[in-house]
Structures are given as C-alpha cells and as structure tokens.
Design an enzyme around this catalytic site. Structure first.
Site, PDB file in Angstrom:
ATOM      1  N   LYS A   1      91.756   0.761  23.911  1.00 28.26           N
ATOM      2  CA  LYS A   1      90.461   0.806  24.608  1.00 28.26           C
ATOM      3  C   LYS A   1      90.336  -0.378  25.539  1.00 28.26           C
ATOM      4  O   LYS A   1      89.647  -0.324  26.540  1.00 28.26           O
ATOM      5  CB  LYS A   1      89.325   0.797  23.591  1.00 28.26           C
ATOM      6  CG  LYS A   1      89.166   2.139  22.941  1.00 28.26           C
ATOM      7  CD  LYS A   1      87.975   2.199  22.016  1.00 28.26           C
ATOM      8  CE  LYS A   1      88.102   3.454  21.161  1.00 28.26           C
ATOM      9  NZ  LYS A   1      87.254   3.474  20.017  1.00 28.26           N
ATOM     10  N   ARG A   2      90.990  -1.467  25.164  1.00 23.41           N
ATOM     11  CA  ARG A   2      90.874  -2.664  25.984  1.00 23.41           C
ATOM     12  C   ARG A   2      91.699  -2.563  27.264  1.00 23.41           C
ATOM     13  O   ARG A   2      91.253  -2.891  28.331  1.00 23.41           O
ATOM     14  CB  ARG A   2      91.305  -3.887  25.170  1.00 23.41           C
ATOM     15  CG  ARG A   2      90.231  -4.919  25.043  1.00 23.41           C
ATOM     16  CD  ARG A   2      90.650  -6.074  24.146  1.00 23.41           C
ATOM     17  NE  ARG A   2      91.675  -5.754  23.184  1.00 23.41           N
ATOM     18  CZ  ARG A   2      92.951  -6.119  23.313  1.00 23.41           C
ATOM     19  NH1 ARG A   2      93.340  -6.796  24.362  1.00 23.41           N
ATOM     20  NH2 ARG A   2      93.832  -5.801  22.382  1.00 23.41           N
TER      21      ARG A   2
END
Ligand code: GLU
Length: 471
Positions: free
Chosen positions: A240-241
């Site tokens: 997600k990062r």
C-alpha cells in the site's frame, strides 16, 4: 454453462484494493460470459474492523468501474440466524463439538509441539468429552475425519487439497458466540446457491476446511477458482505504501474506468495477444481456463498506455464532461465548457495520460496569473529574450484576428525583424510567459485558447519580470 452464480464477497475493512477489484471483475465477467448471475455480499461479521466508510468506498469503486450485480449488496451479518442454526445443527448431529481449551492452554501446547519439530494442529483434547451447552466459555469445532482427504479440482490450479489430519478440528464459532469466517462463508454460499467461487489464492488453505464444512452440512461444494496474487514491479508483493493500489485513487487521479477495467482484466488473464478489451468484450471473452497460475505482475506502464488509448478514443463532448470536475478542482472555482476549451482539449489529450494531467496542463487557462516553473524561467526568461518579447507583445496587441494562422504570421514577422531568430528562441519564452511551463501544445493553439487580452498581458508581465531581475 447452466446456472452460473458467482459472488464477490469483500470485507469492508479498508480501501477497494486493485487486487479485490480484479477478483470482483473476474466474478462479474465470468457470470456475464455464461449468462449467469452475480451477487455482492459484504462480509461485515468482523465488527471491530468493518467500517461504513469502507463499505461506501467499495460500492463507489465498483460502481465507477461498472461492475454491477444482480443480487445485493447483501450483508453477511444479516445471515446470523442462519449461521447460528447451522452450528446448532452440526452440534446436534455430533459433527461439531464444544471445546473449552483456553487460548493460553492452546498456545502452550502448540509451543511444546513445535519444539519437538512437529507441526501443530488442534490436538483433539475436547473432541470426545461430549461437553454440553453449560460447560462454560467454549468455542465450537468441526469434527474432521482424520483419514479424509479434503480435495477439489480447482479451475485455475487444477487438483488441490490437503489431508484432514494436517488441518485438524478448526473452530467454527468463537467463545463469544460469533460464527467464524469459514462457517459463515460456506453457509451463505450454500444459501445463495453459488456455483463458482472465484477468489484470491490467499484463500487456498481455507478451501480445504470449507470442503469439510460442505460435507458436514450435506451440501454440494461449488467449483473453486483461485486467482494468483498480483505482484508489483520487480516481482515484489504489492504494498500500500509503494504501489498505488486504491481503485478510488485511480479514479481521483483521472484514469478512465474503461482503462482501469481493461488493465485489471489483463493482470493474470489473456486472450491471445489482444491488449485492448472493451467492457463488452471482457464479458464475452473472459474465461477461467485462460487465467494464469503464476503470480501476475502488474505493469503500470501498460495502464498509462491504455489510459492514453481510451482518452484519445473518447468522443469530445463526453471527454469535456468528465474533464470539467478536474478543471474545477484545478481552478478552485466552477469551470464551464467554452468553444476555446473544446478546441484545446483535443490537443491536450494527445499528450496526457489522465484527466488530472489534462486539467493540470490546462491550468494556465483557468487562473488569472501563472507562476513560472523555476527551471523554465531560468532557462527561457532571460535578458536576451526581452527585446523579442517586447516586439511580439506590440504585434499581438494590435492583431485583429486572434486565431492560429494570424498568430503564426505575427511570429514570423517578429522573427524576421530580429534577424531571423530561431522559432525556439521566441516560442519558448512566450510559452513560459503564458503557461508558466516550457511544455504545452503548439504555441499558436495555446495562445488562441488563452485569448488576446490574457496573452498580451502575460507577455507584458514576463517582460517586466525579466527587467526587474536585470537591474
Ligand atoms: N471476505 C473474504 C475476503 O475479503 C472473502 C473470501 C471469499 O471470497 O470467500 O477475503
């Protein structure tokens, strides 16, 4: 194929991730391809982690992608009675039993087993104790036949399964009375008469236990198709990062839903060497036998390419309609369509990947004053450009017709007057003066779209800017 019924069963505990969106897409496309039905079931039984905002985001994302449903959204929590009565039935028939082992006791036994080098499954301590409802706090476990093999013929992975002895009697109800995921899913899939369960390969291990549950409930298991995970660039797990994974983020960045749908469809699925698939084609061509077994690599470059393709293809009026909210966001005030904007849109779409990028490139049309990009100003707004900018300013201020052909003639005149100076030496300073950046569509079209008053004023302002720095 008769009676195809699929379901997308997301847990509303976060964003609509591109991996989940692809699962939704495959379920939907498979149902459409086979003239079947597609349902949406929100798996909201994990009260602590489920949020309304996440559920809304799920629905919004699916709606934006155009993935529709014949049934739902249903809520798994609405099936609580059904789940409870299934557990009661399993207890009554002796196919499940109560277990009073506490978490600490289990942990201690697990550690002891692991220390001997063996793997741990529930050791069956409560299996034959015949505990009744008043045994105190207890979970409920499914009684597996240790000699059984829990297998199925996966439509993507082929023959799959595990020995029941490697799984052990797992819990189907927590000690607070809540049915667990595996139980609820199987009861609901039976209730909804789901024919095909298409989901991420991270559920392969659950499927073995679920097969045991189908057998215990005397139900016919559906066909299963597990789709491999999506990997990011360089074959790493999507993060997600690091990776942009939220469907709504793609929407807000201005990708077209057609592009995202096409891109997702091709992650792990292929049809010959075709790359462009309309929504209709996906629904007529998709099938599970051409879903690959190996982890699928996502290729952001391909999304950009598809996005450009769909931007270029879109009818102009429709494109302007979609672009207006992005222009409004860029301008910080409502923007309406004008004929100048309409002409300019065709030039912008030639060099943009998203609606967001188009709007950003059109920003100079929407604001009263532009700010110069540092590098562009340093390179092009220099004293050497001053005389030529001044003289262009005077020619443009006197123009009667403001359109590309007369602008071109004015530029030619100015270049001749200045000893035949190259086009770049004139066009680039003008471009920075009117747009703030050194990249824009053709300079005549750019000026035509901006209008005479603003163009002339911005060239004057740039000249003053250079002068102020000269002195
Ligand atoms: N709620 C589960 C998930 O989001 C769905 C599992 C399934 O499709 O059975 O992973």
């Amino acid at each position: 194929m008769a009676g195809v019924r699929t379901r997308f069963a997301p847990s509303p505990t976060g964003i609509l991730h591109m991996g989940s969106a692809r699962t939704a897409l495959f379920n939907w496309a498979f149902a459409r391809r086979h003239g079947g039905q597609h349902a949406l079931r929100i798996e909201d039984t994990d009260r602590a982690r489920s949020t309304e905002a996440s559920e809304r985001a799920l629905l919004e994302g699916l709606d934006w992608l155009g993935i529709d449903f014949d049934q739902g959204p249903l809520r798994q929590s609405d099936g609580r009675e059904r789940h409870d009565s299934a557990v009661a039935h399993l207890l009554e028939t002796g196919r499940a039993y109560r277990c009073v082992c506490t978490r600490d006791e289990l942990e201690e036994r697990r550690e002891r087993t692991l220390a001997t080098g063996q793997s741990w499954v529930y050791d069956g301590r409560c299996r034959d104790r015949d505990l009744g409802p008043d045994c105190g706090p207890h979970t409920v476990r499914l009684r597996l036949d240790p000699s059984a093999y829990l297998g199925w013929d996966d439509l993507v992975f082929g023959p799959s399964g595990q020995a029941a002895s490697e799984i052990g009697d797992m819990n189907i109800r927590r000690s607070d009375g809540h049915p667990l995921y595996n139980l609820a899913v199987v009861v609901d899939d039976l209730h909804m008469q789901i024919s095909h369960v298409i989901r991420g390969a991270d559920h392969l291990a659950n499927t073995c236990f679920q097969i045991a549950l189908y057998r215990a409930l005397d139900g016919e298991p559906p066909r299963f198709a597990h789709v491999p995970l999506i990997l990011g660039e360089g074959g790493k797990k999507l993060s997600k990062r690091r990776d942009p994974v939220s469907v709504l983020q793609y929407r807000d960045d201005g990708y077209l839903p057609e592009a995202l749908l096409n891109w997702l469809a091709r992650i792990g699925w292929s049809h010959g060497d075709q790359e462009i698939f309309s929504r209709e084609e996906i629904c007529t061509l998709f099938d599970l036998d051409s879903v690959s077994r190996s982890p699928a690599q996502s290729d952001p470059g391909k999304l950009e390419w598809l996005s450009q393709h769909y931007l270029k293809q879109m009818p102009r009026d429709a494109l302007i309609g979609l672009l207006l909210p992005f222009l409004t966001r860029e301008a910080g005030r409502p923007v309406e369509a004008t004929p100048e904007l309409a002409d300019f849109v065709d030039l912008l779409r030639e060099r943009s990947t998203t609606l967001g990028e188009m709007a950003h490139r059109a920003r100079f049309l929407l604001v009263d004053r532009v700010e110069y990009a540092d590098k562009a100003a340093k390179k092009f707004l220099r004293p050497v450009a001053l005389p030529i900018l001044r003289s262009l300013h005077d020619h443009l201020a006197g123009l009667n017709a403001w359109e590309p052909a007369s602008l071109e003639a004015a530029f030619e005149t100015v270049r001749t007057e200045h000893g035949g100076v190259g086009m770049g030496k004139l066009a680039q300073p003008v471009r920075v003066a009117v747009t703030g950046s050194s990249a824009s569509p053709g300079i005549y079209e750019t000026l035509a779209a901006l209008g005479q008053e603003q163009s002339v004023a911005r060239i004057a302002a740039a000249s003053e800017w250079i002068e102020a720095r000269q002195g």
